[in-house]
Structures are given as structure tokens and as C-alpha cells.
Design a protein around this motif. Structure first.
Motif, PDB file in Angstrom:
ATOM      1  N   ARG A  53      10.393  -1.917  -0.123  1.00 36.08           N
ATOM      2  CA  ARG A  53       9.689  -0.843   0.588  1.00 36.08           C
ATOM      3  C   ARG A  53       8.189  -1.068   0.548  1.00 36.08           C
ATOM      4  N   ARG A  54       7.658  -1.440  -0.615  1.00 36.34           N
ATOM      5  CA  ARG A  54       6.219  -1.704  -0.742  1.00 36.34           C
ATOM      6  C   ARG A  54       5.821  -2.910   0.094  1.00 36.34           C
ATOM      7  N   GLU A  55       6.646  -3.943   0.089  1.00 33.53           N
ATOM      8  CA  GLU A  55       6.347  -5.131   0.889  1.00 33.53           C
ATOM      9  C   GLU A  55       6.328  -4.791   2.376  1.00 33.53           C
ATOM     10  N   ALA A  56       7.301  -3.999   2.811  1.00 38.88           N
ATOM     11  CA  ALA A  56       7.375  -3.619   4.219  1.00 38.88           C
ATOM     12  C   ALA A  56       6.161  -2.782   4.620  1.00 38.88           C
ATOM     13  N   ALA A  57       5.714  -1.895   3.744  1.00 36.61           N
ATOM     14  CA  ALA A  57       4.540  -1.065   4.040  1.00 36.61           C
ATOM     15  C   ALA A  57       3.283  -1.927   4.153  1.00 36.61           C
ATOM     16  N   ALA A  58       3.159  -2.917   3.266  1.00 41.01           N
ATOM     17  CA  ALA A  58       1.998  -3.803   3.320  1.00 41.01           C
ATOM     18  C   ALA A  58       2.010  -4.627   4.605  1.00 41.01           C
ATOM     19  N   ALA A  59       3.176  -5.132   4.985  1.00 42.14           N
ATOM     20  CA  ALA A  59       3.290  -5.916   6.218  1.00 42.14           C
ATOM     21  C   ALA A  59       2.979  -5.054   7.439  1.00 42.14           C
ATOM     22  N   ALA A  60       3.412  -3.805   7.412  1.00 40.84           N
ATOM     23  CA  ALA A  60       3.164  -2.898   8.542  1.00 40.84           C
ATOM     24  C   ALA A  60       1.675  -2.657   8.732  1.00 40.84           C
ATOM     25  N   ARG A  61       0.941  -2.571   7.629  1.00 37.19           N
ATOM     26  CA  ARG A  61      -0.511  -2.379   7.743  1.00 37.19           C
ATOM     27  C   ARG A  61      -1.165  -3.585   8.395  1.00 37.19           C
ATOM     28  N   ILE A  62      -0.717  -4.770   8.039  1.00 36.53           N
ATOM     29  CA  ILE A  62      -1.283  -5.977   8.636  1.00 36.53           C
ATOM     30  C   ILE A  62      -0.977  -6.041  10.123  1.00 36.53           C
ATOM     31  N   LEU A  63       0.238  -5.646  10.505  1.00 46.60           N
ATOM     32  CA  LEU A  63       0.641  -5.672  11.920  1.00 46.60           C
ATOM     33  C   LEU A  63       0.118  -4.467  12.690  1.00 46.60           C
ATOM     34  N   ARG A  64      -0.518  -3.542  11.995  1.00 48.47           N
ATOM     35  CA  ARG A  64      -1.154  -2.367  12.607  1.00 48.47           C
ATOM     36  C   ARG A  64      -0.163  -1.459  13.313  1.00 48.47           C
TER      37      ARG A  64
END
Length: 238
Positions: A53-64
Motif C-alpha cells: 500500500r505504501r509503495e503504491a501510494a509513493a508510485a501514485a505521487r510520482i505519476l501524479r
């Protein structure tokens, strides 16, 4: 706010690996984007639900992306049943995406091809006016299929040259999957990050070459594409 573009996939990291560059490009162009993970990836050999979940949230921020959520359907046991279709339909009615990206309908992992059929049928059900389901009836206007690993000729390729580095950073967020502990490296499904990076670059370069750019992401559509101005078509023929 309704989404312009929503990518639906079985597991956290699936979207990043297949259409992350396109999502980032859309966000940079001012479109509202989102990711709908059908499962939490709890059956994966490495990592746990909270880590992913934390990894997905971090990736989502990068992909905006403006919105990311998981439906929490059972990982490795996805089925096209009534309950699962209704869960997708609820999300579609709530998010109201104009365009949806789905996985290709053939794959090695059963969850991947099941996700394609499940998401399509959920999108269809969301538009049924007499369906006893909360929210206003709604169907996406366009459905695209991400075919990065399908090995088939795409309908079109998106130039992600400027987004390739960002997509790579988003994929690298999934350390539990691609930077596992030494004891996990004996797993037959382990793909180290350096090997994955090489594979991603090779595929993106191949599809980019097809349209005369450095990096590309391929997509398939089932219907014909309309062209209004043939003089302004891109990609050189000779």
C-alpha cells in the motif's frame, strides 16, 4: 470530480509496468487521472499488504494521479462474479472516467486476464439504468487495452520519451517486489530491479522505434479509429 483517464489492473505495480508513462503524460497535460487496483496483492511471494500500500501510494505521487484505491478483491482468486462486477461498477459510477485502460485479455497470470474481463463487464454494468446500485448510471466512452507484454501489433503507441524516467522511478517504488531480501532471491519469480529496468527499456525502445521516437507504450482498441485530417498524421511512412 470525474476522471479523464482511469487505469484498472489486478495488482499494485501492474499499472506502472504497463501504462505508467501514459498516465503521467496525461496528468502533465492537465487531465485528471486515477488507478483502480482490484486486489491488494496479498498473495504475492514478497512484501505484505501494508508495504505494498505504501509503495503504491509513493508510485501514485510520482505519476501524479489524482485518485488511487484498491477494491480489496481476493488476490490470486479473482473471478468474474456478480459481487466483483458490482464492486467495479460502483467505482465506475463514482469516479465517472471518460477513458479506461484495461489489461490485455490474454496473460500468463490468471488474475491479469480475469481483471480484463471483470473490469469490462463492471464498466458495462455501471451504465444499466435499472440496476439496483447506488450512484447515477455511467459508462466510460473509451476502453483501451495495455499490451506491453502481449507481443501483438498495437493499434497505436504513445510517445513517453519525456515520461520514461518518471515511470522508471514509479516502478522502483516497489522495493518489496524488485529489491527483496537475500533469502527471497531464490524465488523462481524474482526479477531484480536492474534486469527489470533493462527489460522495460528494451520494450519501450522497441515500441518507440515503431513510431520514430525514443520510448513508447503500446495500446490496442477493438473498434476502428477515426482520422479527420490525414495531412496531419504523425509517423513517417518512407
Amino acid at each position: 470530480m470525474p476522471l479523464d483517464l482511469l487505469a484498472i489492473a489486478a495488482h499494485p505495480d501492474d499499472v506502472e509496468l504497463t501504462c505508467g508513462g501514459t498516465l503521467l503524460k496525461a496528468a502533465q497535460a492537465g487531465y485528471s487521472t486515477g488507478i483502480l487496483d482490484l486486489t491488494r496483492g496479498e498473495m504475492g511471494t514478497r512484501g505484505d499488504v501494508e508495504t505494498r500500500r505504501r509503495e503504491a501510494a509513493a508510485a501514485a505521487r510520482i505519476l501524479r494521479v489524482r485518485h488511487r484505491e484498491s477494491l480489496g478483491l481476493p488476490d490470486a482468486r479473482l473471478t468474474v462474479d456478480e459481487k466483483s462486477k458490482l464492486a467495479v461498477a460502483r467505482a465506475i459510477r463514482r469516479l465517472r472516467p471518460h477513458c479506461v485502460i484495461l489489461p490485455y485479455w490474454e496473460a500468463r497470470h490468471p488474475d491479469h486476464y480475469t481483471a480484463s474481463k471483470l473490469a469490462y463487464e463492471g464498466c458495462f454494468m455501471a451504465g444499466l439504468k435499472r440496476l439496483a446500485l447506488e450512484g447515477e448510471p455511467f459508462r466510460p466512452f473509451k476502453i483501451l487495452y495495455a499490451i506491453e507484454y502481449a507481443g501483438i501489433r498495437p493499434s497505436f503507441v504513445v510517445d513517453i520519451t519525456r515520461q520514461f524516467a518518471g515511470r522508471a522511478r514509479a516502478i522502483a517504488c516497489y522495493g518489496s517486489q524488485f529489491r527483496p531480501r537475500p533469502r527471497d532471491r531464490r524465488s523462481k519469480v524474482y526479477i531484480p530491479l536492474d534486469r527489470l529496468s533493462d527489460q522495460m527499456e528494451l520494450l519501450a525502445r522497441y515500441y518507440g522505434e515503431l513510431i520514430g521516437v525514443r520510448y513508447g507504450e503500446p495500446f490496442l482498441v477493438k473498434e476502428l479509429m477515426q482520422m479527420d485530417d490525414v495531412v496531419k498524421m504523425s509517423v513517417r511512412s518512407i
